[in-house]
Write a protein that holds these residues in place. Structure first.
Motif, mmCIF file in Angstrom:
data_model
loop_
_atom_site.group_PDB
_atom_site.id
_atom_site.type_symbol
_atom_site.label_atom_id
_atom_site.label_comp_id
_atom_site.label_asym_id
_atom_site.label_seq_id
_atom_site.Cartn_x
_atom_site.Cartn_y
_atom_site.Cartn_z
ATOM 1 N N LYS A 93 -2.376 10.248 -1.253
ATOM 2 C CA LYS A 93 -3.397 10.522 -0.249
ATOM 3 C C LYS A 93 -4.115 9.216 0.099
ATOM 4 O O LYS A 93 -4.471 8.983 1.245
ATOM 5 C CB LYS A 93 -4.386 11.552 -0.792
ATOM 6 N N GLU A 94 -4.294 8.377 -0.893
ATOM 7 C CA GLU A 94 -4.920 7.083 -0.607
ATOM 8 C C GLU A 94 -4.016 6.227 0.276
ATOM 9 O O GLU A 94 -4.491 5.503 1.134
ATOM 10 C CB GLU A 94 -5.238 6.343 -1.911
ATOM 11 N N ASP A 97 -4.415 7.789 3.807
ATOM 12 C CA ASP A 97 -5.708 7.568 4.447
ATOM 13 C C ASP A 97 -6.040 6.092 4.609
ATOM 14 O O ASP A 97 -7.018 5.751 5.258
ATOM 15 C CB ASP A 97 -6.830 8.215 3.613
ATOM 16 N N GLY A 98 -5.258 5.224 3.974
ATOM 17 C CA GLY A 98 -5.528 3.792 4.103
ATOM 18 C C GLY A 98 -6.550 3.285 3.094
ATOM 19 O O GLY A 98 -6.858 2.107 3.074
ATOM 20 N N THR A 99 -7.109 4.177 2.256
ATOM 21 C CA THR A 99 -8.073 3.710 1.263
ATOM 22 C C THR A 99 -7.381 2.896 0.178
ATOM 23 O O THR A 99 -8.011 2.144 -0.538
ATOM 24 C CB THR A 99 -8.801 4.889 0.590
ATOM 25 N N ASP A 101 -5.395 0.356 0.575
ATOM 26 C CA ASP A 101 -5.565 -1.069 0.860
ATOM 27 C C ASP A 101 -6.943 -1.545 0.420
ATOM 28 O O ASP A 101 -7.095 -2.638 -0.120
ATOM 29 C CB ASP A 101 -5.395 -1.346 2.357
ATOM 30 N N ILE A 102 -7.942 -0.709 0.685
ATOM 31 C CA ILE A 102 -9.312 -1.071 0.308
ATOM 32 C C ILE A 102 -9.391 -1.215 -1.218
ATOM 33 O O ILE A 102 -9.994 -2.145 -1.740
ATOM 34 C CB ILE A 102 -10.298 0.023 0.773
ATOM 35 N N LEU B 253 -1.924 -7.821 0.950
ATOM 36 C CA LEU B 253 -1.410 -6.446 0.947
ATOM 37 C C LEU B 253 0.099 -6.446 1.174
ATOM 38 O O LEU B 253 0.782 -5.494 0.830
ATOM 39 C CB LEU B 253 -2.107 -5.610 2.018
ATOM 40 N N ALA B 289 -10.778 3.186 6.886
ATOM 41 C CA ALA B 289 -10.366 3.914 5.694
ATOM 42 C C ALA B 289 -11.538 4.190 4.771
ATOM 43 O O ALA B 289 -12.132 3.281 4.209
ATOM 44 C CB ALA B 289 -9.314 3.111 4.960
ATOM 45 N N TYR B 291 -13.238 7.520 2.074
ATOM 46 C CA TYR B 291 -12.906 8.778 1.417
ATOM 47 C C TYR B 291 -13.527 9.919 2.201
ATOM 48 O O TYR B 291 -14.737 9.992 2.353
ATOM 49 C CB TYR B 291 -13.376 8.756 -0.037
ATOM 50 N N LYS B 292 -12.665 10.798 2.699
ATOM 51 C CA LYS B 292 -13.129 11.818 3.639
ATOM 52 C C LYS B 292 -13.945 12.890 2.954
ATOM 53 O O LYS B 292 -14.705 13.586 3.587
ATOM 54 C CB LYS B 292 -11.932 12.459 4.346
#
Lengths: 263, 446
Positions: A93-94, A97-99, A101-102, B253, B289, B291-292
């Motif tokens: 899921k990360e 959602d792109g989290t 990379d963060i 990355l 990005a 956390y939803k």
């Protein structure tokens, strides 16, 4: 075997023959299969005009309820599936959602991140296991718990690393949650099948029996059944703990390395 | 791709006769996709994908065509091609097209325009009528005398007449004028100087021959680039030109296949070299990005924790940024419930909490409305001024290039220009906007 041939000997000599059989009913499906085979064999004899009489006595589980067995093994299989899917989903899921990379750009050791994120899911499932055990397995299905509850909790904790390891591997190779679901089922089916949850291991083909040694679920189920039905002492559970810890440790390490490469 | 076209023809039950095949070929030629019919749709670039979906809907000669932001996230060149297809069809087939778009230059090409703001139509008419209306309120950028006035990067809009030279407006002006008319306060953005007074090196990032390959495909081909202290550097290019890949290489990355990278004076060779730099770099990714399932405050606290800021400092900074960047009213809401413009500012706050000395922004303004975009750029200007921070930003909006100190143009993984915006305007004196310069570059080389 000895008694069997003795009985046959008596019978041949024309005397009254007695056949005593002791089956370990805590290995439920195994015992059930054996018993029905024997019934068939003996019934074939009884069709002959011979004086024969079958008496069966059930010492354990007198009503021959299968639900008390099924509830436990099903729970053990579901635990496996849940940990695999939850752990994999957390990471994937990360990715989605792109989290992810963060996360990679945070000044935190990636090993800590992986460990923390997978442990959180183990904790969630452990909580669920205790609830399911209390309300459903022991409550609704009335499964006997003859051994130590904490031994089971410890075994489950060790086992959850095996599942989490598979989850990490799945997360490393999947791109989205859809793939996680597909891949998890694909990996879990043979593992559950080889564990003896559905088919007794001793009734399997020898090759499958050997393969089942590599399913951590096998040791987990055997260990749990020993705790629940046989009330085995903690000290005597070491083969099951050993199997779970060795396979679980190896799987977790593999998954950890695999996903660590993406960091 | 060919299968897509066949599938759409089949569900419309089109007869695949000669006329159909001719029309299909014509559409493919217009879209410039003839060579790619065997390619899987998943491997098309964003622009090609949009063109493909457009021609798929055109196959059955529709009388009414409804397109919902067909060009969002598509580069100027592909956008231009998309409009050419659409114009061709409109003229040739007499199709009525209803198109929504966030690009005002595109709106200007339409026969009739309806401008929407917060669920209301705020203006309607032809492009010329609307611009005439806006022209009365648009001036060269001068300081505002009253609250009935807004100053943006290149314009000042005022309801009262100003003693300043007038300037030809764009359609974006109407949104600002509408906001003024409704007496809607556009929150003023403020930035206080950062707490740590760490000196910023003269050259923040230096790339020499950076290369990234995906199999046979070269995403970035020996790119040299330099980011100086206190500079806003715009990275521009079409979809698939390698902007995001380049940025991801800088951030670690993606592994670097070839070339040398120096970040904040330190040559980057291994992951260890990067670890210590992480607390000095801020990054906002393309999709904001976050956390939803955490609220804005929880998200920000989570990030400060990862940066090991003490809780009191973290709370103080979160409260300050919420006020200064204007998302304080939303601090306990979930990001999914918020407008994109707010999400954008709060993801920027998340990237600023640890007070980095360099910011990497990957398309932070796509899909955000004109007023929010303008505010965002004001914010970046302030950061540069007060913090002395360096910013590398990728964008699709060519009008935003004008805000950058320097721009780098990428095309198919190669650098084709690297200069200040003024110098580029000097080189192409007849170009009216930066978009024209961009198209010139892209067409000349191609």
């Amino acid at each position: 075997m000895g008694r069997w041939s003795l009985g046959v000997g008596h019978y041949r000599r024309g005397g009254p023959a007695q056949l005593d059989l002791l089956l370990d009913a805590t290995a439920a499906s195994q015992a059930f299969t054996t018993l029905s085979y024997l019934h068939n064999i003996v019934l074939r004899f009884s069709r002959l005009p011979l004086p024969i009489e079958i008496k069966s006595h059930k010492l354990f589980n007198q009503n021959a309820d299968d639900h008390s067995f099924m509830a436990l093994t099903e729970m053990l299989s579901v635990i496996t599936l849940l940990i695999v899917i939850l752990t994999a989903a957390v990471f994937v899921k990360e990715k989605e959602d792109g989290t992810w990379d963060i996360m990679l750009l945070m000044p935190v050791d990636p090993k800590v991140t992986i460990l923390a994120k997978s442990l959180s899911q183990v904790a969630v499932v452990m909580g669920g296991v205790i609830l399911a055990l209390g309300f459903v397995v022991l409550g609704a299905f009335d499964t006997p718990l003859n051994g130590s509850f904490w031994a089971f909790v410890l075994l489950t904790f060790c086992y959850s690393f095996a599942s989490a390891g598979i989850g990490l591997f799945v997360a490393a190779v999947s791109r989205d949650v859809m793939q996680v679901a597909q891949l998890s089922i694909l990996i879990m089916m043979p593992l559950i099948f080889l564990s003896g949850a559905w088919t007794p291991i001793h009734a399997m083909h020898p090759i499958l029996q050997t393969l089942s040694l590599f399913s951590p679920l096998r040791y987990y189920i055997e260990g749990s059944e020993s705790i629940f039905y046989r009330g085995t002492a903690f000290a005597d559970l070491w083969p099951d703990f050993l199997g779970v810890i060795l396979l679980g440790g190896a799987l977790y390490l593999y998954g950890f390395r695999k996903i660590g490469k993406l960091f | 791709m060919g299968e897509h076209l066949d599938f759409f023809a089949d569900i419309r039950r089109l007869r695949k006769d000669g006329a159909f095949r001719d029309y299909r070929r014509k559409l493919l030629r217009m879209a410039g996709l003839e060579r790619f019919t065997d390619r899987p749709a998943g491997k098309l670039s964003g622009g090609m994908m949009q063109k493909l979906s457009l021609i798929c809907t055109l196959l059955h000669h529709p009388k009414l065509l409804i397109l919902d932001e067909p060009t969002t996230g598509v580069d100027p060149l592909s956008r231009l091609e998309l409009w050419e297809i659409l114009d061709g069809i409109r003229r040739g087939e007499g199709t009525v097209a209803l198109v929504s778009t966030a690009y005002m230059q595109e709106a200007a090409r339409m026969d009739r325009i309806l401008l929407f703001d917060e669920g209301e139509i705020i203006a309607t008419g032809t492009s010329r009528e609307l611009l005439l209306d806006a022209a009365a309120h648009t001036y060269e950028p001068v300081p505002c005398p009253s609250h009935r006035c807004i100053r943006t990067g290149h314009y000042t809009y005022s309801l009262d007449p100003l003693d300043a030279p007038r300037k030809a407006p764009t359609l974006e002006a109407l949104f600002f004028i509408n906001a003024l008319r409704k007496n809607k306060a556009i929150p003023q953005i403020e930035v206080t100087p950062r707490e740590n007074a760490e000196p910023i090196p003269e050259i923040v990032m230096e790339a020499r021959g950076l290369t990234k390959r995906f199999g046979d495909f070269v995403a970035d081909d020996h790119i040299d680039m330099e980011l100086r202290g206190g500079e806003i550097l715009g990275l521009l290019g079409a979809n698939g030109a390698g902007k995001t890949t380049f940025m991801k290489m800088l951030l670690g990355l993606y592994p670097i296949d070839e070339g040398e990278l120096t970040l904040l004076g330190r040559p980057i060779r291994s992951a260890r070299d990067r670890r210590e730099l992480k607390s000095r770099i801020g990054y906002v990714s393309r999709h904001f990005a976050l956390y939803k399932d955490l609220t804005v405050r929880e998200n920000l606290l989570y990030f400060t924790n990862m940066h090991r800021l003490p809780l009191s400092t973290a709370q103080e900074r979160i409260a300050r940024y919420a006020d200064e960047l204007g998302f304080a009213p939303y601090i306990d809401a979930l990001p999914t419930d918020l407008p994109l413009g707010i999400n954008q500012r709060f993801s920027l706050a998340a990237a600023l909490l640890h007070e980095p000395v360099v910011l990497f922004l990957d398309e932070p303004t796509s899909g955000v409305d004109a007023i929010a975009r303008n505010q965002f750029w004001q914010l970046l200007e302030l950061l540069k001024e007060r913090w002395g921070i360096s910013i590398l930003i990728t964008t699709h909006y060519m009008s935003e290039a004008e805000f950058c100190d320097r721009v780098v143009l990428l095309k198919e993984g190669k650098k084709i220009a690297d200069d200040t915006v003024e110098n580029l305007h000097r080189r192409f004196p007849e170009a009216e906007s930066f978009e024209e310069i961009f198209l010139r570059f892209y067409r000349e080389d191609g």
